[in-house]
Enzyme design. Structure first.
Site, PDB file in Angstrom:
ATOM      1  N   CYS A  55       0.667  -1.274   0.004  1.00  0.00           N
ATOM      2  CA  CYS A  55      -0.052   0.057  -0.114  1.00  0.00           C
ATOM      3  C   CYS A  55       0.648   1.325   0.048  1.00  0.00           C
ATOM      4  O   CYS A  55       1.679   1.609   0.756  1.00  0.00           O
ATOM      5  CB  CYS A  55      -0.742  -0.006   1.322  1.00  0.00           C
ATOM      6  SG  CYS A  55      -1.862   1.614   1.535  1.00  0.00           S
ATOM      7  N   TRP A  88      -7.980  -7.332   4.262  1.00  0.00           N
ATOM      8  CA  TRP A  88      -6.520  -7.727   4.760  1.00  0.00           C
ATOM      9  C   TRP A  88      -6.610  -8.708   5.655  1.00  0.00           C
ATOM     10  O   TRP A  88      -7.190  -8.965   6.605  1.00  0.00           O
ATOM     11  CB  TRP A  88      -5.807  -6.476   5.162  1.00  0.00           C
ATOM     12  CG  TRP A  88      -5.659  -5.370   4.459  1.00  0.00           C
ATOM     13  CD1 TRP A  88      -6.494  -4.217   4.445  1.00  0.00           C
ATOM     14  CD2 TRP A  88      -4.701  -5.205   3.005  1.00  0.00           C
ATOM     15  NE1 TRP A  88      -6.248  -3.399   3.203  1.00  0.00           N
ATOM     16  CE2 TRP A  88      -5.047  -4.122   2.444  1.00  0.00           C
ATOM     17  CE3 TRP A  88      -3.652  -6.158   2.698  1.00  0.00           C
ATOM     18  CZ2 TRP A  88      -4.122  -3.622   1.418  1.00  0.00           C
ATOM     19  CZ3 TRP A  88      -3.013  -5.770   1.583  1.00  0.00           C
ATOM     20  CH2 TRP A  88      -3.379  -4.408   0.983  1.00  0.00           C
ATOM     21  N   VAL A 123     -12.117  -1.505   5.679  1.00  0.00           N
ATOM     22  CA  VAL A 123     -11.131  -1.589   6.576  1.00  0.00           C
ATOM     23  C   VAL A 123      -9.844  -1.520   5.697  1.00  0.00           C
ATOM     24  O   VAL A 123      -9.331  -2.234   4.962  1.00  0.00           O
ATOM     25  CB  VAL A 123     -11.157  -3.245   6.860  1.00  0.00           C
ATOM     26  CG1 VAL A 123      -9.805  -3.712   7.628  1.00  0.00           C
ATOM     27  CG2 VAL A 123     -12.378  -3.413   7.710  1.00  0.00           C
ATOM     28  N   VAL A 125      -5.484  -0.022   5.533  1.00  0.00           N
ATOM     29  CA  VAL A 125      -3.970   0.182   6.362  1.00  0.00           C
ATOM     30  C   VAL A 125      -3.631   1.598   5.750  1.00  0.00           C
ATOM     31  O   VAL A 125      -4.200   1.967   4.499  1.00  0.00           O
ATOM     32  CB  VAL A 125      -3.060  -0.827   5.676  1.00  0.00           C
ATOM     33  CG1 VAL A 125      -3.379  -2.094   6.452  1.00  0.00           C
ATOM     34  CG2 VAL A 125      -2.949  -1.078   4.300  1.00  0.00           C
ATOM     35  N   GLU A 140      -5.116   7.899   8.996  1.00  0.00           N
ATOM     36  CA  GLU A 140      -4.896   8.440   7.776  1.00  0.00           C
ATOM     37  C   GLU A 140      -3.626   8.852   7.607  1.00  0.00           C
ATOM     38  O   GLU A 140      -3.117   9.595   8.545  1.00  0.00           O
ATOM     39  CB  GLU A 140      -5.994   9.706   7.986  1.00  0.00           C
ATOM     40  CG  GLU A 140      -5.686  10.855   7.023  1.00  0.00           C
ATOM     41  CD  GLU A 140      -5.949  10.220   5.454  1.00  0.00           C
ATOM     42  OE1 GLU A 140      -6.638   9.627   5.276  1.00  0.00           O
ATOM     43  OE2 GLU A 140      -4.858  10.744   4.684  1.00  0.00           O
ATOM     44  N   SER A 141      -2.942   8.170   6.643  1.00  0.00           N
ATOM     45  CA  SER A 141      -1.671   8.278   6.324  1.00  0.00           C
ATOM     46  C   SER A 141      -0.955   9.798   6.583  1.00  0.00           C
ATOM     47  O   SER A 141      -0.012   9.856   7.143  1.00  0.00           O
ATOM     48  CB  SER A 141      -1.138   7.641   5.197  1.00  0.00           C
ATOM     49  OG  SER A 141      -1.655   8.096   3.770  1.00  0.00           O
ATOM     50  N   TYR A 187      -5.443   5.644  -9.056  1.00  0.00           N
ATOM     51  CA  TYR A 187      -6.557   4.907  -8.699  1.00  0.00           C
ATOM     52  C   TYR A 187      -7.919   5.318  -9.421  1.00  0.00           C
ATOM     53  O   TYR A 187      -8.661   4.644  -9.935  1.00  0.00           O
ATOM     54  CB  TYR A 187      -6.934   5.120  -7.141  1.00  0.00           C
ATOM     55  CG  TYR A 187      -5.772   4.409  -6.268  1.00  0.00           C
ATOM     56  CD1 TYR A 187      -6.183   3.022  -5.823  1.00  0.00           C
ATOM     57  CD2 TYR A 187      -4.596   4.809  -6.021  1.00  0.00           C
ATOM     58  CE1 TYR A 187      -5.351   2.074  -5.190  1.00  0.00           C
ATOM     59  CE2 TYR A 187      -3.899   4.026  -5.339  1.00  0.00           C
ATOM     60  CZ  TYR A 187      -4.267   2.759  -4.916  1.00  0.00           C
ATOM     61  OH  TYR A 187      -3.307   1.826  -4.219  1.00  0.00           O
TER      62      TYR A 187
HETATM   63  N1  LIG Z   1      -6.843   7.721   3.381  1.00  0.00           N
HETATM   64  C1  LIG Z   1      -6.148   6.430   3.703  1.00  0.00           C
HETATM   65  C2  LIG Z   1      -6.397   5.416   2.407  1.00  0.00           C
HETATM   66  C3  LIG Z   1      -5.782   4.081   2.993  1.00  0.00           C
HETATM   67  C4  LIG Z   1      -6.228   3.179   1.719  1.00  0.00           C
HETATM   68  O1  LIG Z   1      -7.060   3.533   1.043  1.00  0.00           O
HETATM   69  N2  LIG Z   1      -5.514   1.789   1.856  1.00  0.00           N
HETATM   70  C5  LIG Z   1      -5.885   1.004   0.963  1.00  0.00           C
HETATM   71  C6  LIG Z   1      -4.570   0.130   0.472  1.00  0.00           C
HETATM   72  S1  LIG Z   1      -3.604   0.737  -0.726  1.00  0.00           S
HETATM   73  C7  LIG Z   1      -6.806  -0.150   1.874  1.00  0.00           C
HETATM   74  O2  LIG Z   1      -6.295  -0.504   2.830  1.00  0.00           O
HETATM   75  N3  LIG Z   1      -7.969  -0.704   0.902  1.00  0.00           N
HETATM   76  C8  LIG Z   1      -8.764  -1.595   1.311  1.00  0.00           C
HETATM   77  C9  LIG Z   1     -10.319  -1.259   1.322  1.00  0.00           C
HETATM   78  O3  LIG Z   1     -10.568   0.137   0.928  1.00  0.00           O
HETATM   79  O4  LIG Z   1     -11.082  -1.968   1.263  1.00  0.00           O
HETATM   80  C10 LIG Z   1      -4.604   6.711   4.162  1.00  0.00           C
HETATM   81  O5  LIG Z   1      -4.226   7.570   3.232  1.00  0.00           O
HETATM   82  O6  LIG Z   1      -4.406   6.305   5.115  1.00  0.00           O
END
Ligand SMILES: N[C@@H](CCC(=O)N[C@@H](CS)C(=O)NCC(=O)O)C(=O)O
Length: 308
Positions: A55, A88, A123, A125, A140-141, A187
């Site tokens: 990710c 995940w 859910v 990461v 939130e990263s 994306y």
């Molecule tokens: N806004 C969040 C986005 C995190 C995100 O979209 N992570 C993706 C992986 S790249 C994820 O876990 N997706 C799983 C899902 O949406 O079900 C951040 O920047 O922390």
């Protein structure tokens, strides 16, 4: 993919999509901060990061954790790159994936359920977890990297500032451009459900890459003359571009290796321990190609010849 609704897991394709067939990112739910004399005070052995090496958003947090020498402060669990109907999960099929070091959960959604047993959310990461209150501090990263940038400074003797006051407006402006057109732009192109929204996303993406290419002429940093948060947010997308986004998300007007400045910039930064040792192309490729069956029904992982 799937999601939690009222605390219960529902599996299935929840690739969130706007009414016009465009890709929309769902807002996330935990936005607390770590700060002295607050509920979440900076302490050793208290906070834990849940990440995926695949990710790009989680990648930022791993880079910042290394750059700030927080490895002894913030422990890490790494999910498997294969994200299917249960979202995940933790297993030992891939080297460098780990078990859930805190609770030995099988699925990441259980961590969200622990934080709030009635939660409705996707859910995702990264997750910054608090052992003391057994909850998610922040998922939130962009905020987690700011927490890492300053919250532990007094404990770790590391004042390096990746978001310096005098450069903030410049950093914010470039972050906005890169997030909308590039980080999230790939994306938008990849998950577009009609030609028009794909075209818009891909054109915005490559126009933006051309602007950044120009901006990097004779320079090794996006803003000022040392590494800032802007670089930390940009590099994870560049690292994934030629191996994944160019092919899987149809961002195929040009590869990064075809840009003189972007490829030099990427190569220079890739030599840093904080970048190189947080990058795992096997996890990256395995995740995108294997997990996104709506884009790649047989889960075949293309062979690629790219160095990074
Ligand atoms: N806004 C969040 C986005 C995190 C995100 O979209 N992570 C993706 C992986 S790249 C994820 O876990 N997706 C799983 C899902 O949406 O079900 C951040 O920047 O922390």
């Amino acid at each position: 993919m799937g999601r939690l609704i009222d605390g219960k897991w529902y599996s299935g394709d929840v690739n969130t999509s706007g009414s016009k067939g465009n890709y929309e990112r769902v807002p996330r739910t935990f936005l607390d901060w770590i700060a002295k004399e607050t509920k979440f005070s900076p302490e050793k052995n208290r906070y834990h990061l849940y990440v995926s090496y695949a990710c790009p958003w989680a990648h930022r947090t791993l880079i910042m954790r290394k750059l700030k020498n927080l490895e002894d402060f913030i422990t890490v669990s790494v999910v498997s790159p294969e994200m299917m109907e249960d979202g995940w999960k933790f297993d030992n099929k891939f080297s460098e994936s780990t078990i859930d070091h805190l609770y030995n959960c099988k699925n990441l959604y259980e961590i969200y359920q622990k934080a709030d047993s009635n939660i409705s959310t996707t859910v995702t990461v990264p997750i910054l977890w608090d052992r003391k209150y057994e909850t998610i501090v922040n998922n939130e990263s962009s905020q987690i990297i700011r927490i890492f940038n300053s919250a532990f400074n007094h404990l770790i003797n590391n004042d390096t500032d990746f978001y310096p006051k005098d450069l903030r407006s410049e950093i914010d402006a470039i972050n906005d451009e890169i997030y909308n057109n590039i980080n999230n732009g790939v994306y938008k192109a990849g998950f577009a459900k009609n030609q028009e929204t794909y075209n818009i996303a891909v054109n915005n993406l490559f126009e933006s890459l051309e602007r950044v290419e120009k901006n990097l002429e004779g320079k090794n940093f996006l803003v000022g003359n040392k590494m800032t948060e802007a670089d930390i947010r940009f590099l994870p997308t560049l690292i994934r571009f030629d191996t994944v986004y160019y092919i899987h998300f149809k961002c195929s007007i040009k590869k990064i290796i075809e840009y003189k400045n972007l490829s030099r910039y990427l190569n220079n930064h890739f030599n840093l321990d904080a970048i190189k040792n947080t990058t795992n192309q096997l996890h990256i490729k395995s995740h995108y190609y294997f997990s996104h069956r709506m884009l790649n029904p047989y889960g075949i992982i293309p062979q690629t010849s790219f160095v990074i």
